[in-house]
Write a protein that holds these residues in place. Structure first.
Motif, PDB file in Angstrom:
ATOM      1  N   TYR A  98      29.165  24.005  50.439  1.00 26.51           N
ATOM      2  CA  TYR A  98      29.287  24.924  50.395  1.00 26.51           C
ATOM      3  C   TYR A  98      28.699  25.842  51.058  1.00 26.51           C
ATOM      4  O   TYR A  98      26.747  26.281  50.693  1.00 26.51           O
ATOM      5  CB  TYR A  98      29.426  25.347  49.076  1.00 26.51           C
ATOM      6  N   GLU A  99      29.076  27.130  51.849  1.00 23.99           N
ATOM      7  CA  GLU A  99      28.256  28.382  52.538  1.00 23.99           C
ATOM      8  C   GLU A  99      27.190  27.475  53.194  1.00 23.99           C
ATOM      9  O   GLU A  99      25.583  28.270  52.977  1.00 23.99           O
ATOM     10  CB  GLU A  99      27.878  29.224  51.413  1.00 23.99           C
ATOM     11  N   LEU A 100      27.036  27.390  54.021  1.00 24.43           N
ATOM     12  CA  LEU A 100      25.972  27.118  55.239  1.00 24.43           C
ATOM     13  C   LEU A 100      25.792  27.823  56.315  1.00 24.43           C
ATOM     14  O   LEU A 100      27.058  27.750  56.436  1.00 24.43           O
ATOM     15  CB  LEU A 100      26.796  25.716  55.718  1.00 24.43           C
ATOM     16  N   PHE A 101      24.753  28.209  55.934  1.00 26.81           N
ATOM     17  CA  PHE A 101      24.773  29.603  57.138  1.00 26.81           C
ATOM     18  C   PHE A 101      23.999  29.192  58.798  1.00 26.81           C
ATOM     19  O   PHE A 101      24.219  29.504  59.303  1.00 26.81           O
ATOM     20  CB  PHE A 101      23.641  29.877  56.569  1.00 26.81           C
ATOM     21  N   GLN A 102      23.340  27.984  58.355  1.00 24.23           N
ATOM     22  CA  GLN A 102      22.240  27.408  59.637  1.00 24.23           C
ATOM     23  C   GLN A 102      22.214  25.794  59.347  1.00 24.23           C
ATOM     24  O   GLN A 102      21.699  24.481  58.500  1.00 24.23           O
ATOM     25  CB  GLN A 102      21.191  27.977  59.670  1.00 24.23           C
ATOM     26  N   HIS A 156      32.964  27.160  53.894  1.00 26.52           N
ATOM     27  CA  HIS A 156      32.956  28.779  54.185  1.00 26.52           C
ATOM     28  C   HIS A 156      31.190  28.353  54.697  1.00 26.52           C
ATOM     29  O   HIS A 156      30.251  29.141  54.249  1.00 26.52           O
ATOM     30  CB  HIS A 156      32.695  29.574  52.784  1.00 26.52           C
ATOM     31  N   ALA A 157      31.487  27.839  56.341  1.00 24.99           N
ATOM     32  CA  ALA A 157      30.131  27.981  57.019  1.00 24.99           C
ATOM     33  C   ALA A 157      30.286  28.654  58.072  1.00 24.99           C
ATOM     34  O   ALA A 157      30.795  29.724  58.635  1.00 24.99           O
ATOM     35  CB  ALA A 157      30.091  26.151  57.255  1.00 24.99           C
ATOM     36  N   ASN A 158      29.031  28.862  58.350  1.00 26.85           N
ATOM     37  CA  ASN A 158      28.642  29.760  59.972  1.00 26.85           C
ATOM     38  C   ASN A 158      29.051  28.709  61.491  1.00 26.85           C
ATOM     39  O   ASN A 158      28.051  28.211  61.105  1.00 26.85           O
ATOM     40  CB  ASN A 158      28.010  30.306  59.687  1.00 26.85           C
ATOM     41  N   LEU A 159      30.754  28.240  60.990  1.00 24.77           N
ATOM     42  CA  LEU A 159      30.310  28.176  62.714  1.00 24.77           C
ATOM     43  C   LEU A 159      30.696  28.154  64.613  1.00 24.77           C
ATOM     44  O   LEU A 159      31.086  28.666  64.213  1.00 24.77           O
ATOM     45  CB  LEU A 159      31.734  27.257  62.617  1.00 24.77           C
ATOM     46  N   SER A 160      29.507  28.364  63.769  1.00 12.63           N
ATOM     47  CA  SER A 160      28.672  28.651  65.343  1.00 12.63           C
ATOM     48  C   SER A 160      28.995  27.165  66.561  1.00 12.63           C
ATOM     49  O   SER A 160      29.194  26.563  65.768  1.00 12.63           O
ATOM     50  CB  SER A 160      27.033  28.742  65.040  1.00 12.63           C
ATOM     51  N   LEU A 218      36.703  21.713  57.187  1.00 13.34           N
ATOM     52  CA  LEU A 218      36.333  22.832  57.646  1.00 13.34           C
ATOM     53  C   LEU A 218      36.965  23.833  56.997  1.00 13.34           C
ATOM     54  O   LEU A 218      38.430  23.673  57.414  1.00 13.34           O
ATOM     55  CB  LEU A 218      36.105  23.341  59.352  1.00 13.34           C
ATOM     56  N   GLN A 219      36.425  24.583  56.252  1.00 12.71           N
ATOM     57  CA  GLN A 219      37.625  25.509  54.937  1.00 12.71           C
ATOM     58  C   GLN A 219      36.408  26.525  54.789  1.00 12.71           C
ATOM     59  O   GLN A 219      35.468  26.762  54.980  1.00 12.71           O
ATOM     60  CB  GLN A 219      37.292  24.757  53.562  1.00 12.71           C
ATOM     61  N   VAL A 239      41.700  24.761  57.099  1.00 15.94           N
ATOM     62  CA  VAL A 239      41.815  25.225  56.199  1.00 15.94           C
ATOM     63  C   VAL A 239      41.764  26.821  55.606  1.00 15.94           C
ATOM     64  O   VAL A 239      40.202  26.765  55.701  1.00 15.94           O
ATOM     65  CB  VAL A 239      41.992  24.533  54.787  1.00 15.94           C
ATOM     66  N   ASP A 240      42.600  27.737  56.483  1.00 12.60           N
ATOM     67  CA  ASP A 240      41.748  29.222  55.852  1.00 12.60           C
ATOM     68  C   ASP A 240      40.669  29.574  56.567  1.00 12.60           C
ATOM     69  O   ASP A 240      39.603  30.389  56.071  1.00 12.60           O
ATOM     70  CB  ASP A 240      41.680  29.259  54.363  1.00 12.60           C
ATOM     71  N   LEU A 241      40.850  29.063  57.716  1.00 17.54           N
ATOM     72  CA  LEU A 241      39.872  29.817  59.381  1.00 17.54           C
ATOM     73  C   LEU A 241      40.543  30.459  60.436  1.00 17.54           C
ATOM     74  O   LEU A 241      41.215  30.458  60.518  1.00 17.54           O
ATOM     75  CB  LEU A 241      38.883  28.501  59.538  1.00 17.54           C
TER      76      LEU A 241
END
Length: 420
Positions: free
Chosen positions: A297-301, A319-323, A341-342, A369-371
């Protein structure tokens, strides 16, 4: 003829074999004495003896590792598992969870229970049961000491059940130090030295007590999250039997525990970010050679692919940072079969999703989902094994026609497309 269950089966088949006294013989195996005795009235059945400890271990190691030798760090645990099967070959080669799932499917087929939710692979995730049948199950489970549902904490010490479900409780209300028979607890409790499963997903606990390291037989630990795990007093207190760990907060203690290989046999892991830099922690997961399922959950890097060597087959990012870097890392995982991916409906952060031609080669299932994906670029050959695609509430998604045709072509033979 292997594993005959009914006498009628042999009655139907024996007419196909001539009885001309030529000396040929037919060998029949069965778990049912009546079937064995019925096959030949003149020959007594041969009952297989129990396996010795070394024979049990040899059978288990061949079943699990095939032709490869057992890793030294797993041999002690493997011998313990083999010994617990009490010399029964069937108990050794058939996983307990597999047998339970067969029974579950049978009950569903009889409409005794209903499927509420299914897994991505089509398996059963949650079930529903009628109130009357539930009451009957609880009554029978209590009598068999399989499961007991408790609401009066003063009576907990009297329970001899291997599983306890404690309703409407807070940690200060409980004293379970005499419940040494308990193998599975569906709410809260410590002092349970034989505990195998600890279910705390409905609890709001923020940090587990240090006594958690005393539960050496623990296999499943479900937390609501984000929950912290304190460091053990000594590094030799690893939870070596733990296979499932969910709801864990990403922090300095967590990073330390994974770096010290305190959960060496994890197969499923769920993490919650608390604005802690995750690069070091995810790199420390390289010790988890058996890890297959990862949810964050909430991965930033994400770390670089070189420091993220895992045999993951199932990844969920919420809720991840999908860079582009994150997509590249995920696409390079060689065994990845399921990717989910949510996002959150309330946030409109645009995402550019790029999949190069060599990425996601083994991916079977892809869910978005929800992106707010502004553009999805799919290189030729990417996701070539895709069998199921789910797109739910992704209003800004744009794909070039030729890339969309590539996806549809992959799904044409065996797959399915769901767009909501």
């Amino acid at each position: 003829m292997d594993d005959i269950w009914k006498t009628d089966v042999w009655k139907e088949l024996r007419v196909a074999f001539p009885d001309n006294l030529k000396g040929s013989m037919i060998l029949i195996t069965s778990r049912i004495k009546e079937v064995a005795e019925h096959a030949s009235r003149n020959i007594l059945p041969y009952f297989l003896p129990y396996l010795k400890k070394d024979e049990s271990w040899e059978l288990l190691s061949k079943k699990v590792f095939q032709c490869d030798p057992c890793p030294l760090e797993l041999e002690a645990l493997g011998r313990q598992i083999a010994e617990s099967c009490n010399g029964l070959p069937l108990a050794i080669v058939v996983n307990v969870e597999d047998v339970a799932e067969d029974y579950l499917e049978e009950l569903i087929g009889w409409s005794s229970i209903q499927v509420a939710r299914t897994r991505t692979d089509g398996g059963v995730k949650t079930c529903r049961i009628h109130d009357l049948l539930r009451d009957l199950c609880i009554s029978e489970s209590k009598e068999e000491k399989f499961l007991e549902v408790c609401s009066d904490f003063n009576l907990l010490h009297m329970s001899k059940s291997r599983r306890l479900s404690i309703n409407c409780a807070t940690p200060s209300d409980m004293n379970l130090r005499d419940s040494s028979n308990c193998h599975s607890l569906l709410d809260f409790g410590y002092g349970l030295w034989n505990l195998v499963t600890l279910e705390l997903r409905t609890s709001k606990i923020k940090c587990l007590p240090k006594e958690i390291w005393m539960l050496e037989k623990l296999r499943h630990l479900y937390l609501g999250g984000p929950t912290s795990i304190p460091r053990a007093r000594t590094d030799d207190k690893a939870l070596r039997n733990l296979q499932v760990l969910t709801g864990i907060a990403i922090n300095q203690d967590t990073e330390y525990l994974f770096a010290k290989d305190m959960f060496p046999n994890l197969r499923k892991l769920g993490l919650h970010s608390l604005e802690w830099p995750e690069t070091g922690l995810l790199s420390s997961l390289r010790h988890l050679h058996h890890l297959q399922t990862l949810k964050i959950y909430e991965l930033f890097q994400l770390p670089s692919p070189n420091s993220f060597h895992l045999k993951l087959t199932n990844v969920t990012l919420v809720h991840a940072n999908l860079s582009s870097t994150a997509t590249s890392v995920l696409g390079s995982l060689p065994y990845l079969r399921i990717l989910k991916l949510q996002g959150f409906r309330r946030e409109c952060i645009e995402i550019y999703l790029h999949c190069n031609e060599s990425s996601f080669r083994q991916l079977d299932v892809f869910e978005m989902v929800d992106l707010w994906i502004s553009y999805w670029e799919l290189g030729k050959g990417a996701m070539s094994s895709l069998r199921r695609l789910v797109i739910n509430n992704c209003p800004s998604l744009i794909m070039r026609p030729e890339e969309l045709y590539m996806v549809l072509d992959c799904l044409a033979g065996f797959g399915s497309l769901t767009s909501l």
